[in-house]
Design an enzyme around this catalytic site. Sequence first.
Site, PDB file in Angstrom:
ATOM      1  N   TRP A 132       0.870  -1.186   0.000  1.00 50.63           N
ATOM      2  CA  TRP A 132       0.000   0.000   0.000  1.00 50.63           C
ATOM      3  C   TRP A 132       0.908   1.237   0.000  1.00 50.63           C
ATOM      4  O   TRP A 132       1.833   1.314   0.834  1.00 50.63           O
ATOM      5  CB  TRP A 132      -0.878  -0.062   1.262  1.00 50.63           C
ATOM      6  CG  TRP A 132      -1.849   1.069   1.418  1.00 50.63           C
ATOM      7  CD1 TRP A 132      -2.684   1.569   0.461  1.00 50.63           C
ATOM      8  CD2 TRP A 132      -2.100   1.813   2.611  1.00 50.63           C
ATOM      9  NE1 TRP A 132      -3.440   2.579   0.995  1.00 50.63           N
ATOM     10  CE2 TRP A 132      -3.107   2.751   2.304  1.00 50.63           C
ATOM     11  CE3 TRP A 132      -1.583   1.773   3.902  1.00 50.63           C
ATOM     12  CZ2 TRP A 132      -3.599   3.654   3.253  1.00 50.63           C
ATOM     13  CZ3 TRP A 132      -2.071   2.658   4.837  1.00 50.63           C
ATOM     14  CH2 TRP A 132      -3.065   3.584   4.517  1.00 50.63           C
ATOM     15  N   LYS A 248     -13.396  -1.157   6.015  1.00 48.42           N
ATOM     16  CA  LYS A 248     -14.000  -1.934   4.936  1.00 48.42           C
ATOM     17  C   LYS A 248     -15.016  -2.931   5.472  1.00 48.42           C
ATOM     18  O   LYS A 248     -16.088  -3.079   4.909  1.00 48.42           O
ATOM     19  CB  LYS A 248     -12.944  -2.701   4.139  1.00 48.42           C
ATOM     20  CG  LYS A 248     -11.597  -2.047   4.046  1.00 48.42           C
ATOM     21  CD  LYS A 248     -11.481  -0.982   2.993  1.00 48.42           C
ATOM     22  CE  LYS A 248     -10.216  -0.201   3.262  1.00 48.42           C
ATOM     23  NZ  LYS A 248      -9.689   0.607   2.228  1.00 48.42           N
TER      24      LYS A 248
HETATM   25  C1  LMR Z   1      -6.872   1.932  -0.935  1.00 46.45           C
HETATM   26  O1  LMR Z   1      -5.793   1.322  -0.912  1.00 46.45           O
HETATM   27  O2  LMR Z   1      -7.457   2.211  -1.986  1.00 46.45           O
HETATM   28  C2  LMR Z   1      -7.504   2.339   0.361  1.00 46.45           C
HETATM   29  O3  LMR Z   1      -6.835   1.775   1.429  1.00 46.45           O
HETATM   30  C3  LMR Z   1      -7.692   3.801   0.464  1.00 46.45           C
HETATM   31  C4  LMR Z   1      -6.474   4.552   0.896  1.00 46.45           C
HETATM   32  O4  LMR Z   1      -6.544   5.205   1.915  1.00 46.45           O
HETATM   33  O5  LMR Z   1      -5.457   4.510   0.202  1.00 46.45           O
END
Ligand code: LMR
Length: 408
Positions: A132, A248
Amino acid sequence: MSGASLLTALERQPADALLAVIGLHRADPRPDKIDVGVGVYRDASGATPVMRAVKRAEARLLAEQQSKSYLGAEGDQRYTDLLAEIALGPDLAASDRITGVQTPGGTGALRLGAELLARARAGAVWVGTPTWPNHEPIFREAGLTVRRHAYFDASAAGIDEAAFFGSLAAAAPGDVVLLHGCCHNPTGTALSPAQWRRLADMAVARGLTPFVDLAYQGLGQGLDADAAGVRRLLSAVPEALVAYSCDKNFALYRDRVGALWVQSAMPQTAVPVRETMLVLARSLWSMPPDHGAAIVRTILEDPELAAEWRAELEEMCARINGLRSLLAAVHPALAPIARQQGLFALLPIDGAAVEELRAEHAIYMPASGRINIAGLNADNVGRFAAAIASCLGDTAAAVTPGGTLLPA
Ligand code: LMR
Protein backbone atom coordinates in the site's frame (compact mmCIF):
# COMPACT_ATOMS: atom_id res chain seq x y z
CA MET A 1 16.04 35.41 8.64
CA SER A 2 12.69 37.13 9.08
CA GLY A 3 9.77 35.15 10.50
CA ALA A 4 7.82 35.68 7.27
CA SER A 5 10.23 33.49 5.30
CA LEU A 6 9.96 30.43 7.54
CA LEU A 7 7.45 28.59 5.40
CA THR A 8 9.37 29.13 2.19
CA ALA A 9 11.48 26.15 3.29
CA LEU A 10 8.54 23.91 2.35
CA GLU A 11 8.56 22.35 -1.09
CA ARG A 12 5.74 21.44 -3.45
CA GLN A 13 4.46 17.90 -2.84
CA PRO A 14 3.15 15.42 -5.41
CA ALA A 15 -0.59 14.77 -5.22
CA ASP A 16 -1.54 11.41 -3.67
CA ALA A 17 -1.80 9.26 -6.79
CA LEU A 18 -4.64 7.09 -5.50
CA LEU A 19 -6.78 9.97 -4.23
CA ALA A 20 -6.18 11.81 -7.55
CA VAL A 21 -7.96 8.94 -9.37
CA ILE A 22 -11.14 9.73 -7.38
CA GLY A 23 -11.10 13.33 -8.68
CA LEU A 24 -10.39 12.32 -12.30
CA HIS A 25 -13.25 9.78 -12.28
CA ARG A 26 -15.64 12.28 -10.73
CA ALA A 27 -14.87 14.86 -13.43
CA ASP A 28 -15.45 12.44 -16.35
CA PRO A 29 -18.90 13.06 -17.92
CA ARG A 30 -19.01 9.70 -19.81
CA PRO A 31 -22.06 7.84 -18.43
CA ASP A 32 -20.52 4.37 -18.81
CA LYS A 33 -17.30 5.20 -16.88
CA ILE A 34 -15.94 2.44 -14.63
CA ASP A 35 -14.20 3.18 -11.32
CA VAL A 36 -11.88 0.40 -10.18
CA GLY A 37 -9.62 2.89 -8.36
CA VAL A 38 -9.81 3.59 -4.65
CA GLY A 39 -10.36 0.56 -2.41
CA VAL A 40 -13.92 0.85 -1.20
CA TYR A 41 -16.47 -1.95 -1.42
CA ARG A 42 -19.23 -1.33 -3.95
CA ASP A 43 -22.49 -3.22 -4.36
CA ALA A 44 -23.92 -4.41 -7.68
CA SER A 45 -25.29 -0.90 -8.38
CA GLY A 46 -21.88 0.72 -7.77
CA ALA A 47 -22.89 2.23 -4.40
CA THR A 48 -20.97 2.01 -1.13
CA PRO A 49 -23.96 1.72 1.20
CA VAL A 50 -24.09 2.14 4.96
CA MET A 51 -24.44 -1.43 6.28
CA ARG A 52 -27.83 -2.44 7.68
CA ALA A 53 -26.51 -3.23 11.17
CA VAL A 54 -24.64 0.10 11.19
CA LYS A 55 -27.87 2.01 10.42
CA ARG A 56 -29.65 0.21 13.27
CA ALA A 57 -26.78 0.81 15.69
CA GLU A 58 -26.70 4.50 14.74
CA ALA A 59 -30.45 4.81 15.38
CA ARG A 60 -29.95 3.20 18.78
CA LEU A 61 -27.07 5.53 19.64
CA LEU A 62 -29.10 8.55 18.60
CA ALA A 63 -31.91 7.48 20.92
CA GLU A 64 -29.84 6.26 23.85
CA GLN A 65 -26.48 8.05 24.00
CA GLN A 66 -26.46 10.28 27.07
CA SER A 67 -23.13 12.07 26.77
CA LYS A 68 -20.37 12.92 24.35
CA SER A 69 -17.92 13.85 27.08
CA TYR A 70 -14.29 12.72 26.76
CA LEU A 71 -13.39 9.05 27.16
CA GLY A 72 -9.58 9.24 27.25
CA ALA A 73 -6.61 8.56 24.99
CA GLU A 74 -7.53 4.85 24.79
CA GLY A 75 -10.93 5.69 23.26
CA ASP A 76 -13.78 3.23 23.78
CA GLN A 77 -12.07 0.35 25.57
CA ARG A 78 -15.09 -1.93 25.39
CA TYR A 79 -15.06 -1.50 21.59
CA THR A 80 -11.38 -2.50 21.45
CA ASP A 81 -11.92 -5.51 23.71
CA LEU A 82 -14.96 -6.79 21.77
CA LEU A 83 -13.13 -6.25 18.47
CA ALA A 84 -10.12 -8.20 19.79
CA GLU A 85 -12.33 -11.30 19.96
CA ILE A 86 -13.24 -10.88 16.27
CA ALA A 87 -9.70 -10.07 15.13
CA LEU A 88 -7.48 -12.14 17.42
CA GLY A 89 -9.94 -14.79 18.60
CA PRO A 90 -11.01 -15.40 22.21
CA ASP A 91 -7.72 -16.93 23.45
CA LEU A 92 -5.41 -14.13 22.34
CA ALA A 93 -8.04 -11.51 23.26
CA ALA A 94 -7.80 -12.75 26.86
CA SER A 95 -3.98 -12.76 26.93
CA ASP A 96 -2.35 -10.57 29.58
CA ARG A 97 0.57 -10.08 27.16
CA ILE A 98 -1.64 -8.19 24.71
CA THR A 99 -2.88 -4.64 25.17
CA GLY A 100 -4.96 -2.61 22.73
CA VAL A 101 -6.37 0.88 22.20
CA GLN A 102 -8.81 2.46 19.76
CA THR A 103 -7.22 4.49 16.95
CA PRO A 104 -8.44 6.81 14.17
CA GLY A 105 -8.61 4.21 11.38
CA GLY A 106 -6.01 1.65 10.41
CA THR A 107 -3.67 4.46 9.41
CA GLY A 108 -3.82 5.83 12.97
CA ALA A 109 -3.01 2.35 14.26
CA LEU A 110 -0.03 2.02 11.92
CA ARG A 111 1.24 5.47 12.88
CA LEU A 112 0.83 4.86 16.61
CA GLY A 113 2.65 1.53 16.24
CA ALA A 114 5.39 3.27 14.25
CA GLU A 115 5.84 5.90 16.97
CA LEU A 116 5.96 3.16 19.61
CA LEU A 117 8.62 1.29 17.64
CA ALA A 118 10.64 4.49 17.23
CA ARG A 119 10.52 5.01 21.02
CA ALA A 120 11.64 1.40 21.50
CA ARG A 121 14.56 2.13 19.13
CA ALA A 122 13.51 -0.51 16.62
CA GLY A 123 15.80 -1.22 13.71
CA ALA A 124 14.64 -1.06 10.11
CA VAL A 125 11.02 -1.69 9.11
CA TRP A 126 10.88 -4.14 6.20
CA VAL A 127 8.03 -3.72 3.74
CA GLY A 128 7.30 -5.95 0.77
CA THR A 129 7.25 -4.78 -2.83
CA PRO A 130 4.73 -3.75 -3.80
CA THR A 131 2.68 -2.60 -0.82
CA TRP A 132 0.00 0.00 0.00
CA PRO A 133 1.63 3.32 -1.04
CA ASN A 134 0.97 4.87 2.38
CA HIS A 135 2.95 2.24 4.33
CA GLU A 136 6.42 3.63 3.71
CA PRO A 137 5.53 7.30 4.46
CA ILE A 138 3.87 6.30 7.75
CA PHE A 139 7.05 4.65 9.06
CA ARG A 140 9.41 7.26 7.63
CA GLU A 141 7.41 10.16 9.14
CA ALA A 142 7.85 8.44 12.52
CA GLY A 143 11.63 8.60 11.99
CA LEU A 144 12.12 4.91 11.19
CA THR A 145 14.28 3.48 8.42
CA VAL A 146 12.32 1.58 5.79
CA ARG A 147 13.84 -1.27 3.83
CA ARG A 148 12.19 -3.26 1.07
CA HIS A 149 12.03 -6.99 0.65
CA ALA A 150 10.90 -9.05 -2.35
CA TYR A 151 7.34 -10.35 -2.22
CA PHE A 152 5.43 -10.58 -5.50
CA ASP A 153 6.25 -12.53 -8.64
CA ALA A 154 4.43 -10.57 -11.36
CA SER A 155 4.89 -13.28 -13.99
CA ALA A 156 3.16 -15.89 -11.82
CA ALA A 157 0.87 -13.30 -10.14
CA GLY A 158 1.69 -14.91 -6.80
CA ILE A 159 4.06 -14.72 -3.85
CA ASP A 160 7.70 -15.34 -4.75
CA GLU A 161 8.42 -17.40 -1.65
CA ALA A 162 12.12 -17.99 -2.32
CA ALA A 163 12.83 -14.29 -2.97
CA PHE A 164 10.58 -13.21 -0.06
CA PHE A 165 12.33 -15.28 2.59
CA GLY A 166 15.68 -14.84 0.86
CA SER A 167 15.60 -11.04 1.03
CA LEU A 168 14.30 -11.09 4.62
CA ALA A 169 17.45 -13.02 5.55
CA ALA A 170 19.19 -9.62 5.48
CA ALA A 171 17.00 -8.38 8.38
CA ALA A 172 18.83 -7.93 11.67
CA PRO A 173 17.67 -8.60 15.26
CA GLY A 174 15.51 -5.66 16.37
CA ASP A 175 14.12 -5.12 12.85
CA VAL A 176 10.39 -5.13 12.14
CA VAL A 177 8.57 -6.93 9.31
CA LEU A 178 5.35 -5.39 8.05
CA LEU A 179 2.84 -8.00 6.88
CA HIS A 180 -0.65 -7.85 5.38
CA GLY A 181 -2.96 -10.03 7.51
CA CYS A 182 -5.11 -11.03 4.50
CA CYS A 183 -6.27 -9.70 1.12
CA HIS A 184 -2.90 -8.12 0.27
CA ASN A 185 -3.14 -4.56 -1.06
CA PRO A 186 -2.40 -4.29 -4.03
CA THR A 187 -1.75 -7.89 -5.16
CA GLY A 188 -4.68 -9.85 -3.67
CA THR A 189 -2.27 -12.55 -2.51
CA ALA A 190 -2.49 -14.29 0.86
CA LEU A 191 0.21 -16.15 2.77
CA SER A 192 -0.44 -19.89 3.12
CA PRO A 193 -0.54 -21.53 6.60
CA ALA A 194 2.94 -22.97 5.86
CA GLN A 195 4.27 -19.51 4.94
CA TRP A 196 2.86 -18.00 8.16
CA ARG A 197 4.59 -20.79 10.10
CA ARG A 198 7.86 -20.18 8.27
CA LEU A 199 7.58 -16.45 9.02
CA ALA A 200 6.95 -17.16 12.70
CA ASP A 201 9.98 -19.48 12.85
CA MET A 202 12.12 -16.85 11.13
CA ALA A 203 10.92 -14.07 13.46
CA VAL A 204 11.73 -16.19 16.54
CA ALA A 205 15.11 -17.39 15.26
CA ARG A 206 16.29 -13.97 14.06
CA GLY A 207 14.72 -11.69 16.69
CA LEU A 208 12.37 -9.92 14.25
CA THR A 209 9.12 -8.26 15.34
CA PRO A 210 6.11 -8.76 13.02
CA PHE A 211 3.75 -5.81 12.51
CA VAL A 212 0.54 -7.07 10.87
CA ASP A 213 -1.80 -4.72 9.03
CA LEU A 214 -5.27 -6.35 9.15
CA ALA A 215 -7.51 -4.05 7.13
CA TYR A 216 -9.81 -6.39 5.18
CA GLN A 217 -10.88 -9.12 7.62
CA GLY A 218 -13.96 -10.90 6.29
CA LEU A 219 -13.57 -9.84 2.66
CA GLY A 220 -11.26 -12.68 1.61
CA GLN A 221 -12.51 -16.06 2.80
CA GLY A 222 -14.46 -15.14 5.93
CA LEU A 223 -13.79 -13.59 9.34
CA ASP A 224 -11.98 -16.49 11.02
CA ALA A 225 -10.18 -17.74 7.90
CA ASP A 226 -8.83 -14.26 7.17
CA ALA A 227 -7.41 -13.91 10.69
CA ALA A 228 -6.03 -17.46 10.99
CA GLY A 229 -2.52 -16.48 9.88
CA VAL A 230 -2.28 -13.52 12.28
CA ARG A 231 -3.48 -15.68 15.16
CA ARG A 232 -1.01 -18.44 14.30
CA LEU A 233 1.80 -15.89 14.15
CA LEU A 234 0.92 -14.21 17.48
CA SER A 235 0.72 -17.59 19.18
CA ALA A 236 4.28 -18.38 18.08
CA VAL A 237 6.26 -15.14 18.47
CA PRO A 238 7.10 -13.26 21.68
CA GLU A 239 6.39 -9.73 20.41
CA ALA A 240 4.12 -8.42 17.66
CA LEU A 241 1.90 -5.49 16.68
CA VAL A 242 -1.47 -5.65 14.92
CA ALA A 243 -3.04 -2.60 13.23
CA TYR A 244 -6.74 -3.08 12.52
CA SER A 245 -9.21 -1.18 10.37
CA CYS A 246 -13.03 -1.36 10.44
CA ASP A 247 -13.17 0.85 7.34
CA LYS A 248 -14.00 -1.93 4.94
CA ASN A 249 -15.62 -4.72 6.96
CA PHE A 250 -18.02 -2.31 8.72
CA ALA A 251 -18.01 0.13 5.72
CA LEU A 252 -17.26 2.98 8.13
CA TYR A 253 -14.58 4.53 5.94
CA ARG A 254 -14.88 8.22 6.75
CA ASP A 255 -15.68 7.62 10.43
CA ARG A 256 -12.09 6.41 10.88
CA VAL A 257 -12.41 3.33 13.10
CA GLY A 258 -9.33 1.30 13.98
CA ALA A 259 -7.36 -0.32 16.77
CA LEU A 260 -3.77 -1.18 17.64
CA TRP A 261 -2.85 -4.27 19.67
CA VAL A 262 0.67 -4.85 20.93
CA GLN A 263 1.85 -8.22 22.21
CA SER A 264 4.79 -8.22 24.65
CA ALA A 265 6.99 -11.16 25.57
CA MET A 266 5.96 -10.92 29.25
CA PRO A 267 2.78 -9.65 30.97
CA GLN A 268 4.75 -7.09 33.01
CA THR A 269 6.05 -5.45 29.80
CA ALA A 270 2.46 -4.86 28.66
CA VAL A 271 2.12 -2.17 31.35
CA PRO A 272 4.84 0.24 30.10
CA VAL A 273 3.85 -0.61 26.52
CA ARG A 274 0.28 0.50 27.22
CA GLU A 275 1.39 3.63 29.09
CA THR A 276 3.63 4.57 26.15
CA MET A 277 0.78 3.97 23.67
CA LEU A 278 -1.44 6.32 25.66
CA VAL A 279 1.22 9.06 25.96
CA LEU A 280 1.89 8.88 22.21
CA ALA A 281 -1.81 8.84 21.31
CA ARG A 282 -2.35 11.89 23.53
CA SER A 283 0.22 13.87 21.56
CA LEU A 284 -0.93 12.60 18.16
CA TRP A 285 -4.72 13.03 18.39
CA SER A 286 -5.41 13.28 22.12
CA MET A 287 -8.46 11.00 21.83
CA PRO A 288 -9.80 9.08 18.83
CA PRO A 289 -13.18 10.05 17.28
CA ASP A 290 -15.96 8.19 19.07
CA HIS A 291 -18.92 7.75 16.74
CA GLY A 292 -17.68 4.90 14.53
CA ALA A 293 -16.24 2.92 17.43
CA ALA A 294 -19.50 3.37 19.35
CA ILE A 295 -21.35 1.90 16.35
CA VAL A 296 -19.04 -1.13 16.21
CA ARG A 297 -19.36 -1.64 20.00
CA THR A 298 -23.17 -1.41 19.76
CA ILE A 299 -23.17 -4.05 17.01
CA LEU A 300 -20.76 -6.43 18.75
CA GLU A 301 -22.55 -6.11 22.11
CA ASP A 302 -25.85 -7.27 20.61
CA PRO A 303 -25.97 -10.84 19.21
CA GLU A 304 -28.79 -9.96 16.80
CA LEU A 305 -27.00 -6.92 15.35
CA ALA A 306 -23.72 -8.86 15.24
CA ALA A 307 -25.41 -11.68 13.28
CA GLU A 308 -26.88 -9.13 10.85
CA TRP A 309 -23.44 -7.57 10.35
CA ARG A 310 -21.81 -10.96 9.76
CA ALA A 311 -24.49 -11.91 7.23
CA GLU A 312 -24.06 -8.71 5.23
CA LEU A 313 -20.27 -9.05 5.32
CA GLU A 314 -20.64 -12.59 3.97
CA GLU A 315 -22.81 -11.24 1.14
CA MET A 316 -20.11 -8.68 0.30
CA CYS A 317 -17.41 -11.34 0.36
CA ALA A 318 -19.47 -13.66 -1.87
CA ARG A 319 -20.04 -10.84 -4.38
CA ILE A 320 -16.31 -10.15 -4.61
CA ASN A 321 -15.51 -13.84 -5.02
CA GLY A 322 -18.20 -14.25 -7.71
CA LEU A 323 -16.66 -11.36 -9.67
CA ARG A 324 -13.22 -12.92 -9.21
CA SER A 325 -14.39 -16.21 -10.77
CA LEU A 326 -16.00 -14.40 -13.68
CA LEU A 327 -12.96 -12.20 -14.40
CA ALA A 328 -10.62 -15.16 -14.17
CA ALA A 329 -12.63 -16.97 -16.81
CA VAL A 330 -12.77 -14.21 -19.43
CA HIS A 331 -9.06 -14.00 -20.27
CA PRO A 332 -6.04 -16.23 -19.53
CA ALA A 333 -4.04 -13.25 -18.21
CA LEU A 334 -6.75 -12.72 -15.57
CA ALA A 335 -6.86 -16.38 -14.46
CA PRO A 336 -4.75 -15.82 -11.27
CA ILE A 337 -7.52 -13.52 -9.96
CA ALA A 338 -9.49 -16.63 -8.95
CA ARG A 339 -6.63 -17.79 -6.72
CA GLN A 340 -6.33 -14.39 -4.99
CA GLN A 341 -8.62 -12.74 -2.44
CA GLY A 342 -10.09 -9.46 -1.25
CA LEU A 343 -10.79 -6.26 -3.13
CA PHE A 344 -7.60 -6.01 -5.16
CA ALA A 345 -5.70 -7.51 -8.06
CA LEU A 346 -2.67 -6.20 -9.90
CA LEU A 347 -3.18 -6.38 -13.66
CA PRO A 348 -0.25 -7.28 -15.93
CA ILE A 349 -0.39 -3.89 -17.71
CA ASP A 350 1.87 -0.83 -17.66
CA GLY A 351 1.23 2.87 -17.00
CA ALA A 352 0.70 3.60 -20.69
CA ALA A 353 -2.07 0.97 -20.83
CA VAL A 354 -3.67 2.47 -17.70
CA GLU A 355 -3.67 5.86 -19.52
CA GLU A 356 -5.19 4.29 -22.60
CA LEU A 357 -7.92 2.60 -20.54
CA ARG A 358 -8.78 5.97 -19.02
CA ALA A 359 -8.74 7.93 -22.32
CA GLU A 360 -10.37 5.36 -24.61
CA HIS A 361 -12.59 3.33 -22.30
CA ALA A 362 -13.34 5.61 -19.30
CA ILE A 363 -11.85 2.97 -16.95
CA TYR A 364 -10.16 4.40 -13.87
CA MET A 365 -7.38 2.75 -11.85
CA PRO A 366 -4.05 3.90 -10.38
CA ALA A 367 -0.95 3.78 -12.62
CA SER A 368 0.20 0.58 -10.91
CA GLY A 369 -2.59 -1.33 -12.68
CA ARG A 370 -4.27 -2.25 -9.37
CA ILE A 371 -7.99 -2.80 -9.71
CA ASN A 372 -10.71 -2.78 -7.07
CA ILE A 373 -12.73 -5.84 -8.09
CA ALA A 374 -15.85 -4.50 -6.32
CA GLY A 375 -16.00 -1.60 -8.82
CA LEU A 376 -17.25 -4.14 -11.36
CA ASN A 377 -20.74 -5.53 -11.78
CA ALA A 378 -22.73 -7.78 -14.08
CA ASP A 379 -23.37 -4.93 -16.49
CA ASN A 380 -19.87 -3.56 -16.89
CA VAL A 381 -17.62 -6.60 -16.41
CA GLY A 382 -17.89 -7.65 -20.09
CA ARG A 383 -16.88 -4.21 -21.36
CA PHE A 384 -14.09 -4.07 -18.76
CA ALA A 385 -12.70 -7.46 -19.76
CA ALA A 386 -12.84 -6.58 -23.47
CA ALA A 387 -10.94 -3.32 -22.82
CA ILE A 388 -8.25 -5.09 -20.78
CA ALA A 389 -7.91 -7.76 -23.48
CA SER A 390 -7.50 -5.09 -26.16
CA CYS A 391 -4.65 -3.60 -24.08
CA LEU A 392 -3.07 -7.04 -23.95
CA GLY A 393 -3.43 -7.30 -27.73
CA ASP A 394 -6.16 -9.92 -28.03
CA THR A 395 -9.81 -10.56 -27.19
CA ALA A 396 -11.68 -11.65 -24.09
CA ALA A 397 -14.44 -14.21 -23.80
CA ALA A 398 -17.81 -12.51 -24.11
CA VAL A 399 -20.00 -11.76 -21.10
CA THR A 400 -23.69 -10.96 -21.43
CA PRO A 401 -24.98 -7.64 -20.02
CA GLY A 402 -26.38 -9.76 -17.17
CA GLY A 403 -22.92 -11.02 -16.25
CA THR A 404 -23.06 -14.54 -17.72
CA LEU A 405 -19.97 -15.88 -19.43
CA LEU A 406 -20.71 -16.94 -23.03
CA PRO A 407 -19.01 -20.04 -24.43
CA ALA A 408 -16.16 -19.16 -26.84
C1 LMR B 1 -6.87 1.93 -0.93
O1 LMR B 1 -5.79 1.32 -0.91
O2 LMR B 1 -7.46 2.21 -1.99
C2 LMR B 1 -7.50 2.34 0.36
O3 LMR B 1 -6.84 1.78 1.43
C3 LMR B 1 -7.69 3.80 0.46
C4 LMR B 1 -6.47 4.55 0.90
O4 LMR B 1 -6.54 5.21 1.91
O5 LMR B 1 -5.46 4.51 0.20
